[in-house]
Design a protein around this motif. Structure first.
Motif, PDB file in Angstrom:
ATOM      1  N   VAL A  86       6.574  11.080 -20.718  1.00 16.81           N
ATOM      2  CA  VAL A  86       5.376  10.663 -20.497  1.00 16.81           C
ATOM      3  C   VAL A  86       5.281  10.361 -18.812  1.00 16.81           C
ATOM      4  CG1 VAL A  86       3.897   8.529 -20.620  1.00 16.81           C
ATOM      5  CG2 VAL A  86       5.158   9.609 -22.648  1.00 16.81           C
ATOM      6  N   GLU A  87       4.068  10.827 -18.158  1.00 13.37           N
ATOM      7  CA  GLU A  87       3.873  10.517 -16.940  1.00 13.37           C
ATOM      8  C   GLU A  87       3.164   9.220 -16.775  1.00 13.37           C
ATOM      9  OE1 GLU A  87       1.180  12.039 -13.330  1.00 13.37           O
ATOM     10  OE2 GLU A  87       1.180  13.155 -14.922  1.00 13.37           O
ATOM     11  N   LEU A  88       3.672   8.415 -15.661  1.00 13.90           N
ATOM     12  CA  LEU A  88       3.334   6.997 -15.132  1.00 13.90           C
ATOM     13  C   LEU A  88       2.676   6.985 -13.960  1.00 13.90           C
ATOM     14  CD1 LEU A  88       5.726   4.495 -16.862  1.00 13.90           C
ATOM     15  CD2 LEU A  88       3.341   5.123 -17.946  1.00 13.90           C
ATOM     16  N   TYR A  89       1.544   6.488 -13.498  1.00 11.87           N
ATOM     17  CA  TYR A  89       1.315   5.930 -12.082  1.00 11.87           C
ATOM     18  C   TYR A  89       0.715   4.883 -12.086  1.00 11.87           C
ATOM     19  CZ  TYR A  89      -3.134   8.287 -13.238  1.00 11.87           C
ATOM     20  OH  TYR A  89      -4.597   8.773 -13.612  1.00 11.87           O
ATOM     21  N   VAL A  90       0.580   4.221 -10.818  1.00 13.88           N
ATOM     22  CA  VAL A  90       0.184   2.994 -10.725  1.00 13.88           C
ATOM     23  C   VAL A  90      -1.369   2.916  -9.808  1.00 13.88           C
ATOM     24  CG1 VAL A  90       2.037   1.749 -11.015  1.00 13.88           C
ATOM     25  CG2 VAL A  90       1.567   2.316  -8.841  1.00 13.88           C
ATOM     26  N   ASP A  91      -2.177   1.814 -10.303  1.00 13.95           N
ATOM     27  CA  ASP A  91      -3.452   1.568  -9.446  1.00 13.95           C
ATOM     28  C   ASP A  91      -3.447   0.119  -9.146  1.00 13.95           C
ATOM     29  OD1 ASP A  91      -5.856   1.601  -8.349  1.00 13.95           O
ATOM     30  OD2 ASP A  91      -6.868   2.144 -10.257  1.00 13.95           O
ATOM     31  N   ASN A 138      -5.878  -1.496  -7.348  1.00  8.15           N
ATOM     32  CA  ASN A 138      -7.394  -1.889  -7.009  1.00  8.15           C
ATOM     33  C   ASN A 138      -7.177  -2.880  -5.917  1.00  8.15           C
ATOM     34  OD1 ASN A 138      -7.761  -1.439 -10.239  1.00  8.15           O
ATOM     35  ND2 ASN A 138      -9.190  -0.654  -9.042  1.00  8.15           N
ATOM     36  N   ARG A 139      -6.508  -2.614  -4.887  1.00 15.04           N
ATOM     37  CA  ARG A 139      -6.329  -3.346  -3.543  1.00 15.04           C
ATOM     38  C   ARG A 139      -5.848  -4.709  -3.808  1.00 15.04           C
ATOM     39  NH1 ARG A 139     -11.217  -1.970  -4.731  1.00 15.04           N
ATOM     40  NH2 ARG A 139     -12.092  -3.924  -4.871  1.00 15.04           N
ATOM     41  N   GLY A 140      -5.006  -5.003  -5.052  1.00 18.27           N
ATOM     42  CA  GLY A 140      -4.741  -6.353  -5.215  1.00 18.27           C
ATOM     43  C   GLY A 140      -3.286  -6.870  -4.479  1.00 18.27           C
ATOM     44  N   TRP A 141      -2.498  -5.748  -4.067  1.00 18.06           N
ATOM     45  CA  TRP A 141      -1.164  -6.037  -3.079  1.00 18.06           C
ATOM     46  C   TRP A 141      -1.318  -6.248  -1.618  1.00 18.06           C
ATOM     47  CZ3 TRP A 141       2.592  -2.382  -6.474  1.00 18.06           C
ATOM     48  CH2 TRP A 141       2.944  -3.165  -7.663  1.00 18.06           C
ATOM     49  N   THR A 142      -0.471  -6.821  -0.991  1.00 19.57           N
ATOM     50  CA  THR A 142      -0.264  -6.510   0.436  1.00 19.57           C
ATOM     51  C   THR A 142       0.566  -5.380   0.505  1.00 19.57           C
ATOM     52  OG1 THR A 142       1.796  -7.983   0.738  1.00 19.57           O
ATOM     53  CG2 THR A 142      -0.219  -8.990   0.823  1.00 19.57           C
ATOM     54  N   ALA A 143       0.493  -4.857   1.879  1.00 20.65           N
ATOM     55  CA  ALA A 143       1.534  -3.558   2.183  1.00 20.65           C
ATOM     56  C   ALA A 143       2.755  -3.901   1.980  1.00 20.65           C
ATOM     57  CB  ALA A 143       0.933  -3.285   3.596  1.00 20.65           C
ATOM     58  N   SER A 144       3.301  -5.079   2.328  1.00 21.25           N
ATOM     59  CA  SER A 144       4.566  -5.502   2.147  1.00 21.25           C
ATOM     60  C   SER A 144       5.123  -5.562   0.707  1.00 21.25           C
ATOM     61  CB  SER A 144       5.045  -6.561   3.013  1.00 21.25           C
ATOM     62  OG  SER A 144       4.293  -7.763   2.681  1.00 21.25           O
ATOM     63  N   ASP A 145       4.264  -6.389  -0.010  1.00 17.84           N
ATOM     64  CA  ASP A 145       4.430  -6.410  -1.521  1.00 17.84           C
ATOM     65  C   ASP A 145       4.435  -5.085  -2.140  1.00 17.84           C
ATOM     66  OD1 ASP A 145       4.464  -9.181  -1.768  1.00 17.84           O
ATOM     67  OD2 ASP A 145       2.643  -9.492  -2.127  1.00 17.84           O
ATOM     68  N   SER A 146       3.584  -4.245  -1.648  1.00 16.86           N
ATOM     69  CA  SER A 146       3.528  -2.780  -2.195  1.00 16.86           C
ATOM     70  C   SER A 146       4.860  -1.996  -1.958  1.00 16.86           C
ATOM     71  CB  SER A 146       2.288  -1.835  -1.809  1.00 16.86           C
ATOM     72  OG  SER A 146       1.143  -2.583  -1.884  1.00 16.86           O
ATOM     73  N   ALA A 147       5.183  -2.062  -0.792  1.00 14.76           N
ATOM     74  CA  ALA A 147       6.518  -1.471  -0.313  1.00 14.76           C
ATOM     75  C   ALA A 147       7.579  -1.900  -1.197  1.00 14.76           C
ATOM     76  CB  ALA A 147       6.836  -1.680   1.194  1.00 14.76           C
ATOM     77  N   GLU A 197      -2.050   4.339  -6.227  1.00 14.55           N
ATOM     78  CA  GLU A 197      -3.666   4.352  -5.833  1.00 14.55           C
ATOM     79  C   GLU A 197      -3.875   3.012  -5.297  1.00 14.55           C
ATOM     80  OE1 GLU A 197      -7.457   4.641  -8.466  1.00 14.55           O
ATOM     81  OE2 GLU A 197      -6.192   6.321  -8.482  1.00 14.55           O
ATOM     82  N   GLU A 198      -4.521   2.970  -4.081  1.00 18.37           N
ATOM     83  CA  GLU A 198      -5.170   1.742  -3.641  1.00 18.37           C
ATOM     84  C   GLU A 198      -4.466   0.538  -3.992  1.00 18.37           C
ATOM     85  OE1 GLU A 198      -7.356   2.189  -1.524  1.00 18.37           O
ATOM     86  OE2 GLU A 198      -8.883   3.279  -2.051  1.00 18.37           O
ATOM     87  N   LEU A 199      -3.251   0.423  -3.419  1.00 23.23           N
ATOM     88  CA  LEU A 199      -2.298  -0.845  -3.722  1.00 23.23           C
ATOM     89  C   LEU A 199      -2.750  -2.087  -2.730  1.00 23.23           C
ATOM     90  CD1 LEU A 199       1.199   0.717  -4.080  1.00 23.23           C
ATOM     91  CD2 LEU A 199      -0.525   0.356  -5.697  1.00 23.23           C
TER      92      LEU A 199
END
Length: 367
Positions: free
Chosen positions: A186-191, A193-202, A217-219
């Motif tokens: 199964v393919e999974l990807y994440v979105d 919606n601008r809810g994380w900071t850059a550091s949290d995203s990394a 997408e739009e982390l």
């Protein structure tokens, strides 16, 4: 053939459950049906889904923009005068979903007048789109149960996971639960919606590096310019611009500025005309695209399928075409069917749908 009337009709259909994501929450599809009438008796349709927390549009503002600003600019014109019509519409800034719905209704009229499907007029590449299903905020076990149901009932094997809450106590755990339950096929990807900071995203992406995610997408918000560019440099998978790339100029800015490496195309905000321009930009620059969804109803969903199936690049990935399953009902005379994980494009003139007058009378809000 001339345009004689443009209608903007508000309607509301409840969701089976609230749809929750980092930028907001919706309990009903409070959308606008746009109908373009011609002197030859043809009627084209489009759907405008307001998203005030994303584009600043409301149901009321869409109706006002169409009735007061856009309808006077198109009445008396031929539907084929798309470039002239768009030049007049674009004198008014913003209002993306109002413009998009009007554009798609014009294409619907053109297809009906020529007795050809719009997907053939756009490109005619294929006759169906693979479906990706959005899994929204819920406890991990509920997210897993929903994904398993979509796989078993509809044959869907691509899932967009909404993140943007606390990445360490909720989002990473949810993604890991989905991968463990659904397996590697199964393919999974994440979105986000601008809810994380850059550091949290990394950090979150690093913690999920063993899950085989295919897109992010739009982390974090586009306004965090340097942080976002820094994040994209760390990202080992395509980083998708969505809300930050709502028109061709923004697509150029995000890609050439290093803030994204892929683009989400949503016909609900760029119609068919501007969506093609975005698509051709992406082809020329060699970046991937995904056909997104604005939590559209079945009319908007069919528009996404019609556009995606028309082109080779948009057909390579599953399109986000299942959100209508969260609605208790819809306006179409013939509901969309997801067959073996795909939405077939109907071989009918125009977009290929008809509005049920009784359902419209029941759900419309202006009478």
């Amino acid at each position: 053939m001339k345009i004689t009337q443009v209608e903007a009709i508000p309607f509301a259909i409840p969701y089976r459950k609230p749809l929750r994501f980092a930028s907001g929450e919706v309990h009903a599809a409070e959308h606008v049906l746009v109908r373009v009438h011609t002197d030859e008796g043809l009627v084209g349709v489009g759907e405008a889904p307001p998203r005030p927390f994303t584009y600043g549009e409301t149901q009321e503002s869409i109706i006002t923009a169409i009735d007061k600003l856009f309808a006077p600019e198109v009445i008396g014109s031929s539907p084929l005068e798309r470039e002239a019509i768009h030049a007049r519409l674009n004198r008014t800034v913003g209002n993306p979903t109002a413009k998009a719905a009007l554009d798609m209704a014009l294409w619907d009229v053109i297809g009906k007048s020529l007795e050809l499907p719009v997907t053939d007029l756009l490109g005619g590449y294929g006759d169906r789109m693979r479906v990706s299903h959005m899994v929204g905020f819920a406890p991990p076990e509920q997210m897993v149960a929903e994904a398993e149901r979509m796989r078993d009932e509809y044959g869907i094997t691509t899932f967009k996971v909404k993140v943007g809450r606390n990445p360490y106590t909720q989002d990473v755990a949810a993604c890991r639960a989905l991968r463990e339950a659904l397996g590697e096929d199964v393919e999974l990807y994440v979105d986000g919606n601008r809810g994380w900071t850059a550091s949290d995203s990394a950090r979150a992406l690093q913690e999920m590096s063993d899950l085989g995610l295919t897109l992010a997408e739009e982390l974090c918000p586009a306004d965090e310019v340097l942080g976002r560019r820094w994040l994209v440099q760390q990202c080992t998978i395509p980083f998708v611009a969505d809300e930050s790339a709502t028109r061709p100029a923004e697509v150029t800015r995000e890609l050439l500025g290093g803030s994204a490496t892929a683009i989400s195309i949503k016909t609900a905000r760029t119609g068919f005309t501007a969506s093609q321009r975005v698509l051709f930009q992406c082809e020329g620059l060699g970046v991937e695209v995904v056909v997104g969804n604005q939590v559209d109803g079945q009319l908007g969903t069919m528009c996404g399928a019609v556009f995606g199936a028309a082109h080779e690049l948009t057909s390579k990935r599953a399109g986000e075409l299942s959100n209508f399953l969260d609605m208790r009902d819809d306006l179409l005379t013939e509901p969309i069917r997801i067959v073996d994980g795909t939405v077939p494009v109907r071989r009918l003139p125009g977009i290929g749908v008809e509005i049920d007058p009784e359902k419209l009378a029941h759900y419309r809000q202006d009478r």
